[in-house]
Write a protein that holds these residues in place. Structure first.
Motif, PDB file in Angstrom:
ATOM      1  N   ALA A 178      -5.296  12.750 -12.719  1.00 28.81           N
ATOM      2  CA  ALA A 178      -4.846  11.786 -11.706  1.00 28.81           C
ATOM      3  C   ALA A 178      -5.439  12.122 -10.338  1.00 28.81           C
ATOM      4  O   ALA A 178      -5.791  11.219  -9.575  1.00 28.81           O
ATOM      5  N   ILE A 179      -5.574  13.411 -10.027  1.00 31.26           N
ATOM      6  CA  ILE A 179      -6.165  13.814  -8.750  1.00 31.26           C
ATOM      7  C   ILE A 179      -7.610  13.328  -8.667  1.00 31.26           C
ATOM      8  O   ILE A 179      -8.037  12.782  -7.647  1.00 31.26           O
TER       9      ILE A 179
ATOM     10  N   GLU B 109      -8.999  10.840 -10.234  1.00 28.68           N
ATOM     11  CA  GLU B 109      -9.020   9.385 -10.101  1.00 28.68           C
ATOM     12  C   GLU B 109      -8.680   8.971  -8.672  1.00 28.68           C
ATOM     13  O   GLU B 109      -9.295   8.072  -8.101  1.00 28.68           O
ATOM     14  N   PHE B 110      -7.696   9.653  -8.068  1.00 30.16           N
ATOM     15  CA  PHE B 110      -7.329   9.369  -6.683  1.00 30.16           C
ATOM     16  C   PHE B 110      -8.494   9.656  -5.748  1.00 30.16           C
ATOM     17  O   PHE B 110      -8.774   8.885  -4.832  1.00 30.16           O
ATOM     18  N   MET B 111      -9.194  10.767  -5.996  1.00 30.84           N
ATOM     19  CA  MET B 111     -10.312  11.151  -5.140  1.00 30.84           C
ATOM     20  C   MET B 111     -11.458  10.148  -5.229  1.00 30.84           C
ATOM     21  O   MET B 111     -12.196   9.972  -4.264  1.00 30.84           O
ATOM     22  N   LYS B 112     -11.621   9.496  -6.372  1.00 32.89           N
ATOM     23  CA  LYS B 112     -12.652   8.466  -6.494  1.00 32.89           C
ATOM     24  C   LYS B 112     -12.321   7.254  -5.642  1.00 32.89           C
ATOM     25  O   LYS B 112     -13.214   6.622  -5.078  1.00 32.89           O
ATOM     26  N   MET B 113     -11.038   6.937  -5.560  1.00 29.91           N
ATOM     27  CA  MET B 113     -10.615   5.758  -4.796  1.00 29.91           C
ATOM     28  C   MET B 113     -10.576   6.014  -3.286  1.00 29.91           C
ATOM     29  O   MET B 113     -10.841   5.123  -2.500  1.00 29.91           O
ATOM     30  N   PHE B 114     -10.230   7.234  -2.898  1.00 26.38           N
ATOM     31  CA  PHE B 114     -10.079   7.577  -1.485  1.00 26.38           C
ATOM     32  C   PHE B 114     -11.049   8.702  -1.149  1.00 26.38           C
ATOM     33  O   PHE B 114     -10.817   9.865  -1.506  1.00 26.38           O
ATOM     34  N   ASN B 115     -12.120   8.348  -0.459  1.00 23.40           N
ATOM     35  CA  ASN B 115     -13.215   9.297  -0.228  1.00 23.40           C
ATOM     36  C   ASN B 115     -12.862  10.460   0.692  1.00 23.40           C
ATOM     37  O   ASN B 115     -13.568  11.459   0.700  1.00 23.40           O
ATOM     38  N   ALA B 116     -11.795  10.374   1.457  1.00 27.95           N
ATOM     39  CA  ALA B 116     -11.415  11.471   2.356  1.00 27.95           C
ATOM     40  C   ALA B 116     -10.543  12.513   1.659  1.00 27.95           C
ATOM     41  O   ALA B 116     -10.221  13.540   2.244  1.00 27.95           O
ATOM     42  N   ALA B 117     -10.177  12.265   0.412  1.00 23.96           N
ATOM     43  CA  ALA B 117      -9.296  13.176  -0.317  1.00 23.96           C
ATOM     44  C   ALA B 117     -10.033  14.446  -0.723  1.00 23.96           C
ATOM     45  O   ALA B 117     -11.218  14.414  -1.027  1.00 23.96           O
ATOM     46  N   GLU B 118      -9.300  15.549  -0.720  1.00 25.09           N
ATOM     47  CA  GLU B 118      -9.834  16.829  -1.144  1.00 25.09           C
ATOM     48  C   GLU B 118      -8.938  17.409  -2.229  1.00 25.09           C
ATOM     49  O   GLU B 118      -7.712  17.332  -2.130  1.00 25.09           O
ATOM     50  N   HIS B 119      -9.551  17.974  -3.228  1.00 28.45           N
ATOM     51  CA  HIS B 119      -8.831  18.453  -4.403  1.00 28.45           C
ATOM     52  C   HIS B 119      -7.838  19.566  -4.078  1.00 28.45           C
ATOM     53  O   HIS B 119      -6.685  19.533  -4.494  1.00 28.45           O
ATOM     54  N   HIS B 120      -8.280  20.558  -3.322  1.00 24.94           N
ATOM     55  CA  HIS B 120      -7.460  21.742  -3.091  1.00 24.94           C
ATOM     56  C   HIS B 120      -6.128  21.439  -2.385  1.00 24.94           C
ATOM     57  O   HIS B 120      -5.071  21.878  -2.864  1.00 24.94           O
TER      58      HIS B 120
ATOM     59  N   LYS C 206       0.829  -1.200   0.000  1.00 26.87           N
ATOM     60  CA  LYS C 206       0.000   0.000   0.000  1.00 26.87           C
ATOM     61  C   LYS C 206       0.869   1.259   0.000  1.00 26.87           C
ATOM     62  O   LYS C 206       0.582   2.232  -0.694  1.00 26.87           O
ATOM     63  N   THR C 207       1.958   1.246   0.770  1.00 27.98           N
ATOM     64  CA  THR C 207       2.864   2.394   0.830  1.00 27.98           C
ATOM     65  C   THR C 207       3.499   2.641  -0.539  1.00 27.98           C
ATOM     66  O   THR C 207       3.581   3.789  -0.990  1.00 27.98           O
ATOM     67  N   ALA C 208       3.930   1.580  -1.206  1.00 30.38           N
ATOM     68  CA  ALA C 208       4.508   1.721  -2.546  1.00 30.38           C
ATOM     69  C   ALA C 208       3.466   2.263  -3.520  1.00 30.38           C
ATOM     70  O   ALA C 208       3.776   3.101  -4.380  1.00 30.38           O
ATOM     71  N   GLN C 209       2.219   1.806  -3.374  1.00 29.15           N
ATOM     72  CA  GLN C 209       1.139   2.286  -4.231  1.00 29.15           C
ATOM     73  C   GLN C 209       0.924   3.787  -4.021  1.00 29.15           C
ATOM     74  O   GLN C 209       0.741   4.540  -4.979  1.00 29.15           O
ATOM     75  N   LEU C 210       0.973   4.240  -2.776  1.00 31.62           N
ATOM     76  CA  LEU C 210       0.781   5.660  -2.475  1.00 31.62           C
ATOM     77  C   LEU C 210       1.923   6.502  -3.035  1.00 31.62           C
ATOM     78  O   LEU C 210       1.702   7.627  -3.509  1.00 31.62           O
ATOM     79  N   HIS C 211       3.159   5.976  -2.993  1.00 32.92           N
ATOM     80  CA  HIS C 211       4.286   6.690  -3.602  1.00 32.92           C
ATOM     81  C   HIS C 211       4.074   6.843  -5.109  1.00 32.92           C
ATOM     82  O   HIS C 211       4.364   7.897  -5.680  1.00 32.92           O
ATOM     83  N   ARG C 212       3.560   5.800  -5.746  1.00 31.54           N
ATOM     84  CA  ARG C 212       3.276   5.882  -7.178  1.00 31.54           C
ATOM     85  C   ARG C 212       2.186   6.912  -7.455  1.00 31.54           C
ATOM     86  O   ARG C 212       2.246   7.649  -8.442  1.00 31.54           O
ATOM     87  N   TRP C 213       1.172   6.983  -6.568  1.00 29.25           N
ATOM     88  CA  TRP C 213       0.110   7.977  -6.727  1.00 29.25           C
ATOM     89  C   TRP C 213       0.696   9.389  -6.663  1.00 29.25           C
ATOM     90  O   TRP C 213       0.312  10.265  -7.438  1.00 29.25           O
ATOM     91  N   VAL C 214       1.599   9.626  -5.730  1.00 26.42           N
ATOM     92  CA  VAL C 214       2.212  10.952  -5.597  1.00 26.42           C
ATOM     93  C   VAL C 214       2.932  11.317  -6.891  1.00 26.42           C
ATOM     94  O   VAL C 214       2.727  12.400  -7.450  1.00 26.42           O
ATOM     95  N   ASP C 215       3.760  10.407  -7.393  1.00 20.05           N
ATOM     96  CA  ASP C 215       4.498  10.685  -8.630  1.00 20.05           C
ATOM     97  C   ASP C 215       3.546  10.900  -9.802  1.00 20.05           C
ATOM     98  O   ASP C 215       3.758  11.787 -10.632  1.00 20.05           O
ATOM     99  N   ARG C 216       2.510  10.096  -9.857  1.00 18.70           N
ATOM    100  CA  ARG C 216       1.546  10.193 -10.955  1.00 18.70           C
ATOM    101  C   ARG C 216       0.781  11.524 -10.913  1.00 18.70           C
ATOM    102  O   ARG C 216       0.586  12.174 -11.940  1.00 18.70           O
ATOM    103  N   MET C 217       0.360  11.927  -9.709  1.00 23.06           N
ATOM    104  CA  MET C 217      -0.381  13.190  -9.600  1.00 23.06           C
ATOM    105  C   MET C 217       0.502  14.386  -9.932  1.00 23.06           C
ATOM    106  O   MET C 217       0.035  15.355 -10.529  1.00 23.06           O
ATOM    107  N   ILE C 218       1.784  14.321  -9.567  1.00 22.99           N
ATOM    108  CA  ILE C 218       2.700  15.411  -9.909  1.00 22.99           C
ATOM    109  C   ILE C 218       2.877  15.482 -11.419  1.00 22.99           C
ATOM    110  O   ILE C 218       2.882  16.559 -12.002  1.00 22.99           O
TER     111      ILE C 218
END
Length: 178
Positions: free
Chosen positions: A121-122, A124-135, A103-115
């Motif tokens: 990518a943001i 898509e991430f927000m769809k997977m993780f309901n606590a995420a906020e765009h801003h 899971k930690t490796a997956q989150l690192h990939r998400w960070v690189d992908r969103m950058i």
């Protein structure tokens, strides 16, 4: 009423750049309170061994004896405020074994992908993780990109990426809980 004749300069806005709005501060307290709930799930021995202030340890121990829902909510808000004084990386290191290395490796990939990809990518991430906020995610990305653009060095870029990863990790922990 007379119009304001003063024009704002770029310097006026740069002084406000790093500051969070009142709404963002409140959301951060709620996010920290949710992390406090995760910390409260640790065993009493693990809580005692946390490298945090004694007040925070006592607050986490007090939660176990509180049965009223409203009192627990207030206690977790208090814990969230106490957590703001602590190092996020240390707190998250105690909670990440529950997540696992995959899971930690997956989150690192998400960070690189969103950058790299930005808004798609943001979203898509927000769809997977309901606590995420765009801003907040967008702000972290802009800080990383600014550090890269200004050639501040690998250390500054790594610090910005770590801050973004800490936020993403918090969101993932909270999302798994809800």
């Amino acid at each position: 009423m007379a119009r304001r004749t003063q024009r704002f300069t770029e310097d006026d806005f740069e002084s406000l750049e790093g500051r969070a709005s009142k709404t963002e501060q409140k959301k951060a307290v709620h996010r920290m309170a949710a992390l406090g709930e995760r910390l409260a799930e640790l065993s009493p021995k693990q809580i005692k061994n946390l490298p945090v202030e004694e007040r925070l340890i006592e607050a986490l121990e007090d939660v176990r004896s509180i049965t009223s829902g409203e009192a627990r909510r207030r206690q977790f808000l208090r814990i969230g405020k106490l957590l703001r004084n602590e190092d996020e990386s240390v707190i998250l290191s105690y909670l990440t074994p529950k997540q696992g290395l995959k899971k930690t490796a997956q989150l690192h990939r998400w960070v690189d992908r969103m950058i790299a990809q930005g808004d798609p990518a943001i979203k898509e991430f927000m769809k997977m993780f309901n606590a995420a906020e765009h801003h907040p995610i967008r702000q972290h990305i802009l800080r990383v990109q600014r550090d890269i653009k200004q050639n501040l060095g690998e250390e500054a870029v790594a610090k910005s990426k770590l801050n973004m990863f800490n936020y993403i990790q918090q969101v993932a922990l909270i999302s798994d809980n809800t």
